[in-house]
Write a protein that holds these residues in place. Structure first.
Motif, PDB file in Angstrom:
ATOM      1  N   ASP A 234      -1.834   5.844   6.354  1.00  0.00           N
ATOM      2  CA  ASP A 234      -2.506   4.666   5.825  1.00  0.00           C
ATOM      3  C   ASP A 234      -3.731   4.366   6.687  1.00  0.00           C
ATOM      4  O   ASP A 234      -3.625   3.822   7.785  1.00  0.00           O
ATOM      5  CB  ASP A 234      -1.522   3.495   5.842  1.00  0.00           C
ATOM      6  CG  ASP A 234      -2.117   2.198   5.319  1.00  0.00           C
ATOM      7  OD1 ASP A 234      -3.315   2.179   4.983  1.00  0.00           O
ATOM      8  OD2 ASP A 234      -1.369   1.195   5.263  1.00  0.00           O
TER       9      ASP A 234
ATOM     10  N   VAL B 138      -5.553   4.408  -5.559  1.00  0.00           N
ATOM     11  CA  VAL B 138      -5.280   5.097  -4.304  1.00  0.00           C
ATOM     12  C   VAL B 138      -6.116   6.372  -4.247  1.00  0.00           C
ATOM     13  O   VAL B 138      -6.076   7.197  -5.169  1.00  0.00           O
ATOM     14  CB  VAL B 138      -3.785   5.445  -4.165  1.00  0.00           C
ATOM     15  CG1 VAL B 138      -3.532   6.194  -2.851  1.00  0.00           C
ATOM     16  CG2 VAL B 138      -2.931   4.187  -4.230  1.00  0.00           C
TER      17      VAL B 138
ATOM     18  N   VAL C 130      -6.627   2.314  -0.350  1.00  0.00           N
ATOM     19  CA  VAL C 130      -6.406   1.635  -1.624  1.00  0.00           C
ATOM     20  C   VAL C 130      -7.650   0.829  -1.931  1.00  0.00           C
ATOM     21  O   VAL C 130      -7.977  -0.134  -1.224  1.00  0.00           O
ATOM     22  CB  VAL C 130      -5.166   0.725  -1.572  1.00  0.00           C
ATOM     23  CG1 VAL C 130      -4.971   0.030  -2.926  1.00  0.00           C
ATOM     24  CG2 VAL C 130      -3.915   1.529  -1.200  1.00  0.00           C
TER      25      VAL C 130
ATOM     26  N   GLN D 170       2.239   1.859  -3.474  1.00  0.00           N
ATOM     27  CA  GLN D 170       1.186   2.391  -4.342  1.00  0.00           C
ATOM     28  C   GLN D 170       0.887   3.845  -4.016  1.00  0.00           C
ATOM     29  O   GLN D 170       0.652   4.665  -4.914  1.00  0.00           O
ATOM     30  CB  GLN D 170      -0.080   1.548  -4.191  1.00  0.00           C
ATOM     31  CG  GLN D 170       0.050   0.131  -4.721  1.00  0.00           C
ATOM     32  CD  GLN D 170      -1.213  -0.673  -4.496  1.00  0.00           C
ATOM     33  OE1 GLN D 170      -2.244  -0.409  -5.111  1.00  0.00           O
ATOM     34  NE2 GLN D 170      -1.155  -1.651  -3.597  1.00  0.00           N
TER      35      GLN D 170
ATOM     36  N   GLU E 146      -7.648  -3.342  -3.435  1.00  0.00           N
ATOM     37  CA  GLU E 146      -6.301  -3.745  -3.030  1.00  0.00           C
ATOM     38  C   GLU E 146      -6.022  -5.182  -3.466  1.00  0.00           C
ATOM     39  O   GLU E 146      -6.838  -6.078  -3.304  1.00  0.00           O
ATOM     40  CB  GLU E 146      -6.162  -3.623  -1.513  1.00  0.00           C
ATOM     41  CG  GLU E 146      -4.760  -3.872  -1.001  1.00  0.00           C
ATOM     42  CD  GLU E 146      -4.630  -3.596   0.492  1.00  0.00           C
ATOM     43  OE1 GLU E 146      -3.537  -3.808   1.033  1.00  0.00           O
ATOM     44  OE2 GLU E 146      -5.614  -3.151   1.105  1.00  0.00           O
TER      45      GLU E 146
ATOM     46  N   ALA F  59      -6.332  -1.669  -8.757  1.00  0.00           N
ATOM     47  CA  ALA F  59      -6.235  -0.960  -7.481  1.00  0.00           C
ATOM     48  C   ALA F  59      -6.023   0.534  -7.711  1.00  0.00           C
ATOM     49  O   ALA F  59      -5.290   0.944  -8.615  1.00  0.00           O
ATOM     50  CB  ALA F  59      -5.107  -1.528  -6.646  1.00  0.00           C
TER      51      ALA F  59
ATOM     52  N   ARG G   5       0.846  -1.207   0.000  1.00  0.00           N
ATOM     53  CA  ARG G   5       0.000   0.000   0.000  1.00  0.00           C
ATOM     54  C   ARG G   5       0.879   1.255   0.000  1.00  0.00           C
ATOM     55  O   ARG G   5       0.561   2.238  -0.674  1.00  0.00           O
ATOM     56  CB  ARG G   5      -0.918   0.002   1.222  1.00  0.00           C
ATOM     57  CG  ARG G   5      -2.049  -0.995   1.166  1.00  0.00           C
ATOM     58  CD  ARG G   5      -3.145  -0.650   2.165  1.00  0.00           C
ATOM     59  NE  ARG G   5      -2.676  -0.619   3.553  1.00  0.00           N
ATOM     60  CZ  ARG G   5      -2.667  -1.656   4.365  1.00  0.00           C
ATOM     61  NH1 ARG G   5      -3.082  -2.839   3.940  1.00  0.00           N
ATOM     62  NH2 ARG G   5      -2.242  -1.530   5.619  1.00  0.00           N
TER      63      ARG G   5
END
Length: 445
Positions: free
Chosen positions: A33, A417, A407, A11, A410, A415, A8
């Motif tokens: 996150d 963001v 995300v 990304q 995922e 995927a 994550r």
């Protein structure tokens, strides 16, 4: 779990560049996150639920990340707030954290701060006997529903970082239990005050081993048992065990875990979990650190003394502890290319420097990384607590923007963001305003 978090992060770095969050106009930004934060909150509640059926309030230590959207998210995850100043209380209230899930701690509470907390019904842990005398007068003048307690210092010694060890023989926090006559005085204080129902202890933070933390909790538990025995009744109804679980800054692995700590407590202090006492925890760094990342562009590169140096826009203003005490607060640095993709360049020993005008403004020294070039991106992980939310205004450098990210899809090829603003970047006008810009002639009269 760690692999998913690092995926994550990769990304998010790429998306931050592609979507223009990190740019020449804004060369340092911070990311949170959201999924990682939710996972840590769930791990904490599950860890204690696995060892006890007793009521537990997990109060996030606001000092670790004083950002209203963060507190709002944690509130939605079922956590409360531990506050240590009027400002932190204001943040918790702005986030909608209810008074009955708010705890006030601090060694220097003013009379007005205490009065307001008691009026709101917020739990208060007195730090010392003079503060307790103030509470005596306030309670006598205006009854309160606030749960009231006393912080004690078991004086067990220091961890690896002295400045964060709060259970030393001469700590400024709490009533020292091993000083001559102190334990007896504490017991008498409780016997004379039926409304004093809580004990609070906190042995330290980063650098303090969980075994020492558990011994501090055990000391508070033993004292609670002594008070109840001498009172001949159940006087202590809640033990606040503080927080302080250390964080692994060496890799993406999240250790120690809440589950391991809860199990350690269960073996060290089995009576703590038998249902007679409600519990309060005050974790902060361990909930947020692994889920924050600072991103910055490399502005210039140079060589000095045959060592390459990458000059970036992230330094002492966002990583103050690391810059001033690198041995105690080492951080990882990850290299990405100008497009936000993990760098595959030649591994080279180099320094990564910040923008401030003093020689020690370095994120890392002599660190082996893919050779950085102007325009590349440097990511500093594990900075979600006590880093970018605690701005140090050296050189009047602006506070960076903070963005949460999720995300969607995922683990799939599609995927995406999605970023949301937690705090916008500080503007130059705001820097001028808070530096007396509205009163330029104040010293001329």
């Amino acid at each position: 779990m760690e692999d998913m978090a690092s995926d994550r992060r990769d990304q998010a770095v790429r998306a931050a560049v592609a979507q223009g969050l990190l740019s020449t106009a804004e060369p340092v930004v911070a990311l949170l996150d959201t999924a990682g934060i939710r996972a840590s909150a769930a791990a904490l509640t599950a860890a204690f639920a696995a060892v006890t059926d007793t009521r537990v309030l997990h109060a996030f230590a606001v000092k670790a990340a004083p950002l209203v959207p963060v507190l709002r998210l944690l509130d939605a995850c079922g956590l409360g707030a531990e506050v240590a100043s009027p400002g932190e209380l204001a943040l918790a209230r702005a986030a909608g954290v209810p008074p009955d899930r708010t705890v006030l701690d601090s060694p220097a509470k003013t009379h007005e701060e205490l009065r307001r907390a008691l009026a709101l019904g917020i739990a208060v842990n007195a730090d010392n006997l003079q503060e307790l005398a103030r509470i005596d007068a306030l309670v006598a003048g205006a009854p309160t529903v606030s749960p009231l307690g006393l912080r004690v210092n078991p004086q067990l010694g220091a961890g690896a970082i002295g400045a964060l060890s709060t259970a030393t023989g001469t700590s400024k926090f709490g009533v020292a239990l091993r000083d001559p006559g102190a334990r007896e005085a504490v017991v008498r204080l409780f016997l004379d005050r039926p409304w004093l129902r809580r004990l609070h202890t906190h042995s330290g933070s980063q650098g303090v081993p969980p075994t020492l933390m558990a011994e501090g909790v055990k000391a508070a538990y033993v004292l609670a048992e002594e008070i109840d025995t001498k009172a001949g009744r159940r006087q202590i109804d809640t033990i606040d065990i503080g927080g302080g679980l250390p964080v692994n800054f060496a890799s993406d692995e999240e250790t120690p875990t809440y589950a391991a700590y809860a199990e350690l407590l269960a073996s060290t202090v089995p009576g703590l979990f038998d249902g007679r006492y409600a519990l309060v925890t005050e974790f902060g760094r361990s909930l947020l650190a692994k889920h924050g990342t600072i991103l910055t562009r490399v502005e210039y590169t140079k060589t000095s003394g045959s060592r390459p140096i990458a000059v970036t826009h992230a330094g002492v203003q966002v990583a103050t502890r690391t810059v001033y005490a690198p041995e105690s607060w080492p951080l990882r640095v990850l290299a990405y290319d100008a497009g936000g993709r993990p760098s595959t360049g030649e591994e080279t020993v180099q320094d990564v420097a910040g923008p401030a005008c003093f020689a020690g403004d370095l994120l890392v020294t002599a660190r082996t990384l893919p050779l950085l070039r102007p325009g590349d991106v440097v990511a500093v992980p594990d900075t979600g607590a006590y880093y970018f939310a605690h701005h140090y205004a050296y050189n009047s450098l602006p506070r960076p923007s903070v963005h949460g990210f999720t995300v969607t899809g995922e683990g799939t090829a599609g995927a995406e963001v999605v970023f949301t603003t937690v705090r916008p970047a500080q503007t130059l006008d705001e820097i001028v305003a808070e530096s007396g810009g509205g009163w330029p002639d104040a010293l001329l009269t």
